[in-house]
Every structure is written in structure tokens, then in C-alpha cells.
Design an enzyme around this catalytic site. Structure first.
Site, mmCIF file in Angstrom:
data_model
loop_
_atom_site.group_PDB
_atom_site.id
_atom_site.type_symbol
_atom_site.label_atom_id
_atom_site.label_comp_id
_atom_site.label_asym_id
_atom_site.label_seq_id
_atom_site.Cartn_x
_atom_site.Cartn_y
_atom_site.Cartn_z
ATOM 1 N N CYS A 160 0.838 -1.209 0.000
ATOM 2 C CA CYS A 160 0.000 0.000 0.000
ATOM 3 C C CYS A 160 0.868 1.254 0.000
ATOM 4 O O CYS A 160 1.522 1.557 -0.982
ATOM 5 C CB CYS A 160 -0.976 -0.048 1.174
ATOM 6 S SG CYS A 160 -2.368 1.081 0.967
ATOM 7 N N HIS A 165 -3.507 -5.632 0.989
ATOM 8 C CA HIS A 165 -2.813 -5.851 2.262
ATOM 9 C C HIS A 165 -2.774 -7.338 2.624
ATOM 10 O O HIS A 165 -3.699 -7.811 3.306
ATOM 11 C CB HIS A 165 -3.560 -5.122 3.382
ATOM 12 C CG HIS A 165 -3.391 -3.638 3.364
ATOM 13 N ND1 HIS A 165 -2.416 -2.993 4.080
ATOM 14 C CD2 HIS A 165 -4.089 -2.670 2.727
ATOM 15 C CE1 HIS A 165 -2.508 -1.680 3.886
ATOM 16 N NE2 HIS A 165 -3.513 -1.455 3.064
ATOM 17 N N GLU A 189 -1.147 -8.730 4.889
ATOM 18 C CA GLU A 189 -1.064 -8.887 6.355
ATOM 19 C C GLU A 189 -2.445 -8.830 6.997
ATOM 20 O O GLU A 189 -2.613 -9.179 8.154
ATOM 21 C CB GLU A 189 -0.117 -7.837 6.951
ATOM 22 C CG GLU A 189 -0.710 -6.471 7.239
ATOM 23 C CD GLU A 189 -0.853 -5.580 5.997
ATOM 24 O OE1 GLU A 189 -0.691 -6.091 4.871
ATOM 25 O OE2 GLU A 189 -1.146 -4.375 6.165
#
Lengths: 731, 228
Positions: free
Chosen positions: B86, B203, B205
Site C-alpha cells: 500500500c 494488504h 497482512e
């Protein structure tokens, strides 16, 4: 400078209040002192009209570590952890400057949470706008939503829930209430106190400028056509600074040398210094020349009243000032020692070696006048017309398919996806139940099996019809929301938005609303741990509907037990818990289809409410439910559609004779009702439990694979066409 | 295997990345302060999401000048793995570790939602646990994710097998509807020629636990683990 009558009234103080200031000081105040009293004695800071009533609210309970009085309430969730939460309004600034007004509302409430030493983990908001179709509303809606997004996304706190209503009464005075929730290790809790004579007072964060001058006083006035001129009273936010401030404050909260911390919100330096002094040794001396400033030649008056954002005041143990300052410098923030704690009960303010203000510290925060305002039942209540006098429902030729499509296309009912999609609701990787999936958001608590459910709610149309019951319903529904995800409601933070309290009819609404909240909070055992009062929500003499907003927190011991509102499997059996009554007054159906308000607010039986909630929670904890969804605006038909569309399943509902009109069967907004679905395997056990609990319930149909919603012979629509109407709110 | 996660002022996915790679994926991880001039021993550096330096001026434009970025650039040039997620992707573009630029989303608004991305090449440190055509469900959350580059750059990226992920629908079709931000040819993630630097708008994560909606992000970190 001579203090004239005009100057006093320009400070929004009455002559009696001015006389009281003179009595306290034993002399005429200086201009700076006049300014300090004017902001701290404003309604916004002093709660002078609301204090006697707020004392009625239940504030203690088994789980409550800290109630009202600190920056935010603190609730014990076990394992040495506590949840910190508070709601705050930013209505007036958002009416004038929607982006900055909403953004700084977010910033302010986050600082209330970090002041306690907690890490903010979630934001919610409750928004009220006027007629959806008006260009002004579109401007305000877009501005407010991007303001919340712009600030919340950047600081990295997820915006996980909220609600948005449209009603003409908010045309000139939108409401923006923001709730922030944080988590802390109980042992690191920080208080806003200035203890220990001689200990240094540290200023940290952004520099001080002229922005937001007198914002608290501005927030305590009615809006009118001239309000645009008050634009300089709206603060400007910098979320990047706030993010740095969060990290720096959390770092310093872990240090043993920190004694107290307070954010500079409304009334900036004046409120933070006097409140911290008032709770500690009683006195404080400040040297304004040491305050980091962004504008040249700021006067003491401006510095004491500035509401520049992202600033904190701290007291640390003597000898540790350099270490404290160093932490802020590490994060690229300004920090300076600007004074010391004194034991003389005075707030002494120096500027360039001259004393510019010296007042009893507690007189600012504690001695504000308290008004027992007169209350009178509003005349409009007698003029309300019950719908039964006016129209006949359920005519044979009514096409309820059309009706449902229209109700779904109401912006109050419709999907809020184009709003919440602008918020980063995932940052933090704790959001387990996302916006749109349930009646409440669910956050996991990392390192435990626990979760907390969060909801914010309030129906002001009910409150207009009956502020007492409306206040009760706000609490009951917020609790029901939390229950529907599988959590036990623990505590409330309230946002009380009303009109001008000097109007006895408005004050009556306020009184009734607060007493309603009190009775529901007592019955449901959810104390109020803090909140916000916003009065003077009027434009050119017209008050908003009474609008209490309830933020609710619930605890879930095992997050794996959670349920959401979407139907899960075809052939699951659908039940409706609670009683359905002929209650269309105040409903969204009545407004959208018949453009009427009605007379009665839906009834609420708190005993039944509690039983329905406890039964639903037990069913969830026994893992017997596939879904649970609270019935609210739009009634059964809308709730069924929402469970269908969220779960991407259809439903076939057969209710048969109920004694209700067709319209009421579909759209009545009777309270204490929950729509649940149960798998065939769990059916026997679920029914047995329902029978044992002896609460009213009805088996009403089945979840289907086919993507349509059928309700008796009234509704038969493909989900796709319903969804299209439901998605009419676009930003 | 050890990750280093850079904290810029304004980073807000640094802790999420740390939690993800350590607590969920079981790797070692350390935070790296943006003012540091020295980089320790790491197998992979993560530039996390957020709003570094408030994203004032342009997303990622100031972060690229922070002291640690010189070290990160040297680390990347030496073949070290650098994953920019990002805002981290935006920083990689500004630092010229990856070609092209990031524009505002086509609908101007910030957008947060779960999207599908399709894997195009499996012969990289970030995709070796995936097959070509594999579809991952991973969230996005950004205001400026509309990737753009000129034609010749696009050709080079394509020919060099550097376009690793593109937005698609649940069935894997690269449609306009499936493109959340208007990025060129639905591009969601690209790597450099040497394949050691990856910029990714989604993302991963945030997609490591089923409780959060998807575990598909694991495939990317598993790839990194098996490479190291």
C-alpha cells in the site's frame, strides 16, 4: 481594557454570571480572565443546564473502573485489560465546515482515549442529516464522511460501525457524534491530575495558533444565518500530527514518572490546566511565553482560548522533564515545560513576566453556575394525529412489493456501503465482524479469546413522539444490537443532542430523554460511563428532534461463538422472538409511504426486552443459532431482506393470521424483537429452550436457496430487484 | 527467517505487519526506525501501509528521503527482498525501486474492501507457493492505488514477467468492474526486473486468519519463507 456590557454579552455570559465572576475574584476580571470564564462556563464545558439531570444516571457497576469525570469511561474486561470509551459531538462545526468539523471531532475523541493511556482500537459514528435530496445535505454528507475518513484512516484507527439518518429537522443543524474505543492495561491507566507541588507542567503536540478561537462558546450558541461568520471558530485538524501524538502519549503512559495527562480540547489550555489543577494540588502556574506558537504576537487571551488541535498537557515528576520532552521530540512533536504545579489553589498565568490572569483554579471548572431550567410539556404533542384516525391500511389492492421497494430505497433504511467503504475499517487487524455484516461490530482482543461488540444507536423520531420511551428504546436497541452478535452488554456512553435548554419545552424533552435512558440503563444493567451533551441544536429558532445517541459496549468471552445477521444455509428455520404489535406510528414506512409521523412511539417493556436479549444470548452461547438480527426501522420485512442479502440466501415466510394489518405485519416497528435462524439439527434444542424461557416467539419460515423473498401472499420479489432499491444511497 | 519492518512517522500498518509475520506466520521480526542509518541483518524488509509523513505533497514522496531509505535502496540493489504494501508500494515508486506512478482512485474516494487478485507468475520469491492463475482474496484500503505507467514501461513489465498480481472477479476475469481503483490493466502488484522488490496495493497482512475473512495472504508470506 474596560469590560463593557457589550463585551460581556459578546462572551455569551449573562450579567448575573459576570457578577459571580467579580465576587469570586473580588475585583473586575482582566480581558484574559473574562475569556477564560466565558469558555469554561459555556454550556459545552460546564454542563450548567444538564448537570442536575446527568447526576440521575447510573454510573457504577460491577465492571466499571472509571465513570464520568475522567476523559473517558473505563470498563474492566478481565485479564488485566480494560476498555475505554466515549462519544462526543461536533455538530456546530460540522454545520459550518463539514470536512474539518467532522475530522476534528474524530481527532478530539481519539485524544480523550489516549489521555487515559489507552490505545484507540475503534471508531464509530452517528450522523443525522436533513432531506437527502437537498443539495445542502449532499454537500454536508460528502464533507462529513470524507472528513471522518480523512482523519480516521490516516491515524490508523478503524471506523467499524455507525448509523446515518435523514430527517428534515436536521436541515440546518446536522449531527455528527463520534465514539472512540480504546484498550489499556489496567495498571497503566492515566488520570488528568496535577499532583505534587513543584512538578513541571509540560505542553506537547502541535503549536498554538489562532484557529478554533472560542470554539466551545460557539458550540453553545444556536446556529443562524450569521453563523458562517463564525467559521474561524472551527478548528483545523492534522491527523498526521495526531498519529504521532498517539504513539508518543502511549510511550509516555508506560513511564512511572508520568503523573497526569489531559488533552487540550474545548477551551484548550484554560480547561486542561484548570481541570488538572482542580483534581490535584489545586493550583498551577503557567508561563505563556514558553508555549510553542505558530502565529506571531499571540495575545495571552488568544493563547488561553485557542483550540488548536493535537495538543496535550502533562505533569511529570520533577527531574524527568527532559526525558518526557525527549519522547515527544523523538516523534517530531513540539514539547516544552510551561509551568509548575502549585499548592495555592490558584491558576496563575504569566506572559512576558507579567501576570495576565490569576483565578481560583476550581472556580473555572467547578463553580460555573448551575441552572435548574424550567420544563414544560411541548404543545406540539397534543396536536399529533394517530394514524388510525387518518388512513386505513392493508387495502386489498395495495401492492406491498412496490411498498417494500420504496421503503428499502429510503436513504435511512438503505445500504450504507458507499459511506463505510470510505473508512478503513480493517486497520489494526482486529475487526472480526465488519460493517454491514451484523447489528454491531465485533473486535477481537489479541492475546485472548475475548471480543468486544460495539454499537451506536438512537431513533429521534421516537424521541420526538415520546422522549422518555425514545430514550429507553435507544438504550434497548443498542443493547440488542450487541446481543445479536453474541456479546453481553456492559456499559453505555451517551451523546445527548437537544435544542435550546432555555426553552422549557426543549428542556422537558431533555429531562424526559435522560430519565428514559436512566430507566433502561438500570433495567439492562448497563451504567453510563461518560458521554457528551450538545445543546442549542437549533437553526433560526427551530430545534432538532430530541436526539439522544447511545454507544454500547458488550463483552464476548469466546469470540468463536459469534453470529452475524446473514442467513447461512437453505432449510434453516426462521423464528421471530418477541411480540409484534400494530405499531406503525413513527415508523419509516409511515414516513416514506404516507409522509406521516403518527402519534405514539412504539411501546417498550423493559422486562420483556431483557428476557428476549438473555434468551438470544443463551441460544448463541449454546451455539444453536445460524444468524441473529435485530428488528428496527422498516420492521420485519426490512430485517428479512437484510438477512437474505447479507447471507446471499432467499426466504419463504408463512405467518398466516396474526390479527395485525398487512402493513403492520410487514413494517411495524415493535420493540424487543430479534430475527433468528436455526439449522434443522439444532431445532429441537432451540425450541425446547424457547419453551423453557417462556418468551413470545413464532416460527415464521425457512431459508431458501432460491434468491427471492416471499412473505405470505404479500411479497414475492427477487433479491436482485430489492437490492437495487436498497442501494440507492450513493456518494 | 527475519523480517525488518520500517516505521515511518505516519505508518499505521507497521504493528499489523509485525503481528502477522511473527505471531501468525511464526517468523522473527523487528521494527526499524526511519531515522536509523544502519540496517541490521534481515531476510526481507517490509515497508508497511499508512500515511507516511501524512502523505503530504504526494503519497510516499517524503518517506523516500528518510535516512533509512538509503539503506533500503542499497539492500534492494544488493538483491535483498523488499516488500512494499500500500503506502509502502507508493514509497517504492517514489524511490524509483519500481517504475510508474500512483494516481488517485478513479472515484476519488478512499476505498476499503475485500478484492480478488490473480497470480500471473510463480517464479518469484513472493509467488513460489502459488500457481499461475491462482486467485487470492485480499483487502485493499487506499485513496491512491490507481497504478499508471507509460506504454513502453508497461510492455517491459509485461515482457519481463513483472506484473505479479492483477485485480479480477471471483472467477478470475480481469473486468473493469473488478478493478477497484482504475489502475492500468487492473495492475495490483508489480516487481522489479530482478524480482526481489514487490509493490502490492492489497494488504496480505490483513488476510492471514480466517477469523478476519481470508487466509489467502499467507500464500505470499509462505513464498517468502520458502525462498529464504
Amino acid at each position: 481594557m474596560e469590560i463593557t456590557k457589550d463585551l460581556i454579552s459578546a462572551h455569551n455570559l449573562t450579567l448575573e454570571e459576570y457578577e459571580k465572576i467579580k465576587t469570586i475574584l473580588g475585583r473586575e476580571p482582566s480581558l484574559t480572565e473574562l475569556g477564560m470564564y466565558s469558555v469554561l462556563w459555556s454550556e459545552h464545558c460546564s454542563y450548567k443546564s444538564s448537570k442536575p439531570l446527568l447526576q440521575e444516571l447510573p454510573v457504577v457497576g460491577e465492571y466499571i473502573l472509571e465513570g464520568p469525570g475522567e476523559n473517558a469511561g473505563v470498563i474492566d474486561i478481565g485479564d488485566g485489560l480494560a476498555i475505554v470509551m466515549k462519544v462526543e459531538s461536533h455538530n456546530h462545526p460540522s454545520a459550518i465546515e463539514p470536512y474539518e468539523g467532522a475530522a476534528t471531532g474524530v481527532g478530539g475523541i481519539i485524544r480523550d482515549i489516549i489521555t487515559m493511556g489507552a490505545r484507540p482500537i475503534a471508531l464509530l459514528n452517528s450522523l443525522r442529516f436533513g432531506n437527502y435530496k437537498s443539495p445542502r445535505t449532499q454537500y454536508l454528507l460528502n464533507g462529513v464522511v470524507s472528513g471522518i475518513a480523512g482523519y480516521g484512516n490516516c491515524v490508523g484507527v478503524p471506523t467499524v460501525g455507525g448509523e446515518t439518518y435523514f430527517e428534515d429537522c436536521y436541515d440546518g443543524n446536522p449531527l455528527v457524534n463520534v465514539m472512540c474505543v480504546g484498550i489499556l492495561e489496567t495498571k497503566n491507566m492515566v488520570r488528568a491530575v496535577a499532583k505534587g507541588k513543584g512538578n513541571p507542567v509540560i505542553y506537547a503536540g502541535s503549536t498554538t495558533g489562532r484557529d478554533g478561537l472560542g470554539g466551545a462558546a460557539f458550540a453553545s450558541k444556536e446556529l443562524n444565518d450569521q453563523s458562517e461568520k463564525d467559521r474561524p471558530a472551527v478548528q483545523v485538524g492534522d491527523p498526521f500530527m495526531e498519529k504521532l501524538l498517539i504513539e508518543a502519549c502511549l510511550e509516555i503512559s508506560q513511564q512511572d514518572y508520568l503523573i497526569g495527562m489531559q488533552d487540550m480540547g474545548a477551551a484548550g489550555l484554560t480547561s486542561s490546566s484548570s481541570e488538572m489543577a482542580g483534581k490535584g494540588e489545586g493550583g498551577m502556574s503557567l508561563d505563556l511565553s514558553a508555549v510553542p506558537q505558530r502565529d506571531k504576537n499571540l495575545s495571552p487571551y488568544e493563547m488561553m482560548l485557542s483550540e488548536s488541535q493535537e495538543r496535550m498537557l502533562l505533569v511529570v515528576k520533577s527531574g524527568y522533564e527532559d526525558k518526557a520532552v525527549e519522547i515527544f521530540h523523538k516523534w517530531g512533536l513540539k514539547a516544552a515545560v510551561i509551568g509548575s504545579v502549585e499548592a495555592n489553589a490558584l491558576l496563575t498565568v504569566k506572559h512576558k513576566d507579567e501576570i495576565v490572569a490569576e483565578v481560583p483554579a476550581k472556580s473555572l471548572s467547578n463553580d460555573a453556575p448551575v441552572y435548574n431550567r424550567p420544563a414544560k410539556k411541548p404543545a406540539y404533542l397534543d396536536g399529533l394525529k394517530s394514524i388510525s384516525d387518518a388512513i386505513t391500511f392493508g387495502k386489498a389492492n395495495t401492492d406491498f412489493n412496490e411498498t417494500l421497494l420504496k421503503v428499502l430505497s429510503s436513504p435511512t433504511i438503505g445500504s450504507k456501503k458507499s459511506i463505510y467503504q470510505q473508512y478503513d475499517y480493517m486497520v489494526g487487524t482486529n475487526t472480526v465482524v465488519l460493517p454491514g455484516q451484523s447489528d454491531a461490530a465485533l473486535m477481537r482482543i489479541k492475546g485472548t479469546q475475548k471480543g468486544i461488540a460495539l454499537s451506536i444507536d438512537g431513533n429521534s423520531r421516537y424521541c420526538y413522539l415520546n422522549p422518555f420511551t425514545g430514550g429507553q428504546i435507544a438504550v434497548a436497541e443498542a443493547a440488542r444490537n450487541v446481543v445479536c452478535v453474541g456479546a453481553k452488554p456492559l456499559a453505555v456512553t451517551d451523546g445527548l443532542n437537544f435544542g435550546n435548554p432555555e426553552n422549557p419545552e426543549v428542556f422537558w424533552q431533555f429531562q424526559q430523554g435522560v430519565m428514559g435512558i436512566k430507566s433502561a440503563c438500570e433495567a439492562l444493567e448497563t451504567p453510563v460511563v461518560g458521554g457528551n451533551v450538545s445543546l442549542y441544536n437549533e437553526t433560526n429558532g427551530t430545534a432538532i428532534y430530541p436526539s439522544p445517541i447511545i454507544g454500547m459496549m458488550g463483552l464476548m468471552e469466546d469470540i468463536d461463538h459469534r453470529v452475524t445477521m446473514g442467513f447461512k444455509n437453505a432449510d434453516d428455520v426462521i423464528f421471530l422472538l418477541g411480540d409484534s404489535l400494530e405499531e406503525l406510528d413513527g415508523s419509516e414506512y409511515l414516513k416514506v409511504i404516507h409522509d406521516m409521523m403518527g402519534k405514539e412511539c412504539p411501546r417498550l417493556d423493559l422486562g420483556l426486552e431483557k428476557e428476549v436479549q438473555e434468551t438470544c444470548l443463551s441460544l448463541i452461547n449454546k451455539r444453536l443459532l445460524s444468524s441473529a438480527h435485530d428488528l428496527s426501522e422498516g420492521g420485519l420485512a426490512v430485517a428479512l431482506f437484510e438477512s437474505c442479502i447479507t447471507g446471499d440466501k432467499g426466504a419463504n415466510i408463512v405467518i398466516g393470521a396474526t390479527g395485525l394489518s398487512d402493513a403492520a405485519l410487514l413494517f411495524s416497528e415493535s420493540q424487543s424483537r430479534i430475527l433468528i435462524s436455526v439449522s434443522p439439527e439444532s431445532l429441537y434444542e432451540a425450541i425446547t429452550y424457547l419453551e423453557y424461557k417462556e418468551i413470545p416467539y413464532q416460527q415464521i419460515g425457512m431459508v431458501t436457496k432460491g434468491k427471492s423473498l416471499k412473505i405470505d401472499d404479500l411479497i414475492d420479489q427477487p433479491l436482485e430487484s430489492l437490492e437495487k432499491s436498497w442501494k440507492s444511497l450513493v456518494l | 527467517m527475519k523480517y525488518g519492518i520500517v516505521i515511518f512517522p505516519g505508518s499505521n500498518c507497521d504493528q499489523d505487519s509485525f503481528y502477522g509475520v511473527s505471531s501468525v506466520m511464526g517468523a522473527e521480526a523487528e521494527m526499524i526506525w526511519h531515522k536509523d542509518h544502519h540496517l541490521g541483518q534481515y531476510d526481507c524488509i517490509i515497508l508497511p501501509g499508512g500515511f507516511s509523513y501524512g502523505d503530504y505533497l504526494r503519497a510516499g514522496s517524503i518517506a523516500r528521503y528518510s535516512p533509512i531509505m538509503q539503506e533500503v535502496v542499497a539492500f534492494a540493489n544488493g538483491g535483498g527482498l523488499v516488500l512494499g504494501i500500500c503506502n509502502g508500494f507508493q514509497v517504492l515508486l517514489e524511490a524509483k525501486l519500481l517504475p510508474g506512478a500512483m494516481l488517485q482512485n478513479k472515484h476519488v474516494h478512499f476505498i476499503c474492501k475485500s478484492v480478488y487478485i490473480k497470480t500471473h507468475h510463480s517464479n518469484t520469491p513472493y509467488t513460489n507457493a502459488l500457481k499461475e492463475g491462482d486467485i487470492l482474496e485480499i483487502p485493499i484500503a487506499h485513496m491512491e492505488g490507481n497504478y499508471y505507467c507509460d506504454n513502453s514501461t508497461y510492455q517491459r513489465l509485461k515482457d519481463g514477467g513483472q506484473i505479479l498480481f492483477s485485480y479480477c472477479d471471483a472467477k478470475g476475469n480481469s473486468t473493469d468492474e473488478a478493478n477497484p481503483n482504475g489502475s492500468l490493466r487492473n495492475i495490483a502488484g508489480i516487481c522489479n526486473e530482478k524480482k526481489n522488490v514487490l509493490g502490492l496495493m492489497p494488504h496480505p497482512e490483513r488476510a492471514l486468519e480466517s477469523m478476519l475473512g481470508s487466509e489467502d495472504g499467507k500464500r505470499i508470506f509462505e513464498s517468502i519463507r520458502s525462498h529464504c
